[in-house]
Design a protein around this motif. Structure first.
Motif, PDB file in Angstrom:
ATOM      1  N   ALA A 128     -12.100  -0.193   4.554  1.00  0.00           N
ATOM      2  CA  ALA A 128     -11.422  -0.311   3.268  1.00  0.00           C
ATOM      3  C   ALA A 128      -9.919  -0.479   3.465  1.00  0.00           C
ATOM      4  O   ALA A 128      -9.270  -1.267   2.752  1.00  0.00           O
ATOM      5  N   GLU A 129      -9.356   0.243   4.430  1.00  0.00           N
ATOM      6  CA  GLU A 129      -7.924   0.087   4.710  1.00  0.00           C
ATOM      7  C   GLU A 129      -7.614  -1.333   5.187  1.00  0.00           C
ATOM      8  O   GLU A 129      -6.583  -1.914   4.831  1.00  0.00           O
ATOM      9  N   ALA A 130      -8.518  -1.918   5.997  1.00  0.00           N
ATOM     10  CA  ALA A 130      -8.327  -3.299   6.449  1.00  0.00           C
ATOM     11  C   ALA A 130      -8.365  -4.263   5.266  1.00  0.00           C
ATOM     12  O   ALA A 130      -7.536  -5.184   5.164  1.00  0.00           O
ATOM     13  N   LEU A 131      -9.286  -4.067   4.342  1.00  0.00           N
ATOM     14  CA  LEU A 131      -9.381  -4.949   3.178  1.00  0.00           C
ATOM     15  C   LEU A 131      -8.135  -4.837   2.308  1.00  0.00           C
ATOM     16  O   LEU A 131      -7.650  -5.844   1.775  1.00  0.00           O
ATOM     17  N   ARG A 132      -7.596  -3.653   2.168  1.00  0.00           N
ATOM     18  CA  ARG A 132      -6.398  -3.484   1.342  1.00  0.00           C
ATOM     19  C   ARG A 132      -5.178  -4.130   1.994  1.00  0.00           C
ATOM     20  O   ARG A 132      -4.246  -4.522   1.301  1.00  0.00           O
ATOM     21  N   ARG A 133      -5.193  -4.243   3.326  1.00  0.00           N
ATOM     22  CA  ARG A 133      -4.095  -4.947   4.012  1.00  0.00           C
ATOM     23  C   ARG A 133      -4.259  -6.460   3.950  1.00  0.00           C
ATOM     24  O   ARG A 133      -3.388  -7.205   4.393  1.00  0.00           O
TER      25      ARG A 133
END
Length: 324
Positions: A73-78
């Motif tokens: 999820a952190e990767a998608l938000r970046r």
């Protein structure tokens, strides 16, 4: 001759008693209760599986958030793509990002592992003549992990599979290599669910923005409890440095007031928990007009402030001491 009559009569009686005792064949042993396995495709077995699925779906456990979910999820938000995660003996794909292709081999079983707690409604193969699929379950009986075992019957085959569950629908491609090709087959594949976590975070972000707007338009708050009833003796403990950790806790016998630093306005608001009768429950609270105080009704011997899950979980423990 008459001397042998009693002996002959006794022998005759013995033969009759044996015949009476052996009247009819031995009763057959009672068969053991029928158990339903993944290979049992009879109507009774399918009905039992269906009833089991209905019972599970009525008490379905909530989905747990994993560390893979958080990192993805952190990767998608970046703006990055959620990665395919390689675990021992299993590849985990981010659900919904693409259609995974599963490489299977004849005489080998490919395991498609789904999310713990969800229940399989149905499985549809594109090619039912040359591929087989069978359901399995593993893990805690109260929170089973469903699996679908797929096997090709020959080489150089390709098809797809659709699996519908109580939470979502999975689409996967299936293929078997050409005979003699040096292509490793997939022992097991699974999924994790970062995009769903991003949606939850987005809802939380909207709520936090609304709270910040209320804080920005509010006036400063001054504690105005009865000075004779104020209790300041609270211990505040946390592991490591936490930017939003409270600087003061006080109660007036009726309400508890928790003072935070300015950094609370730039982070997620922690959940307030309290232990009552050996049970931990979330407390309702309200913000002060300046957004830097939690105000909760009642007083409590032990409270916790919690943010995050898994490795990102941060906890502050608050204990009420005896003296003022």
């Amino acid at each position: 001759m008459p001397k042998h009559v009693p002996a002959l009569g006794l022998f005759f009686l013995l033969l009759c008693s044996v015949a009476l005792a052996d009247d009819g064949p031995d009763p057959l042993p009672t068969p053991p209760p029928r158990s339903v396995t993944s290979q049992d495709h009879s109507s009774e077995a399918l009905e039992a599986q269906h009833l089991g699925r209905v019972e599970l779906s009525n008490a379905e456990a909530p989905a747990a958030v994993t560390d893979d979910d958080v990192r993805g999820a952190e990767a998608l938000r970046r703006g990055d793509k959620a990665p395919i995660v390689s675990k021992p003996n299993v590849l985990r794909y981010p659900f919904g990002d693409s259609q995974p292709i599963v490489d299977c081999a004849p005489l080998r079983a490919c395991d498609i592992e789904l999310q713990a707690g969800e229940v399989v409604h149905g499985v549809a193969l594109g090619d039912t003549d040359r591929w087989t699929a069978a359901p399995l379950s593993s893990g805690d009986p109260n929170n089973l992990t469903p699996h679908v075992i797929v096997k090709p019957k020959n080489y150089s085959l390709a098809t797809n599979i659709v699996i519908s569950t109580t939470r979502r629908t999975y689409h996967l491609g299936l293929r078997s290599p050409a005979k003699g090709a040096d292509i490793p087959y997939s022992l097991a594949v699974g999924f994790y669910y970062p995009s769903e976590l991003v949606e939850q975070w987005s809802d939380g972000e909207k709520l936090r923005q609304q709270v910040n707007l209320r804080r920005a338009s509010a006036t400063a708050f001054t504690f105005a409890g009865d000075p004779t009833q104020q209790h300041y003796n609270y211990s505040i403990k946390q592991a490591g440095h936490i930017l939003w950790a409270p600087t003061l806790v006080v109660d007036d016998g009726a309400k508890t007031y928790i003072r935070f630093p300015q950094s609370l306005k730039s982070t997620d608001a922690p959940v307030l928990l309290a232990t009552l009768d050996e049970k931990t429950s979330a407390l309702n609270y309200r913000f002060s007009p300046d957004g830097l105080w939690y105000i909760a009704d009642g007083t409590y011997e032990h409270m916790q402030l919690v943010v995050g899950v898994g490795q990102s979980r941060r906890v502050v423990n608050i204990d009420r001491q005896g003296a003022h």
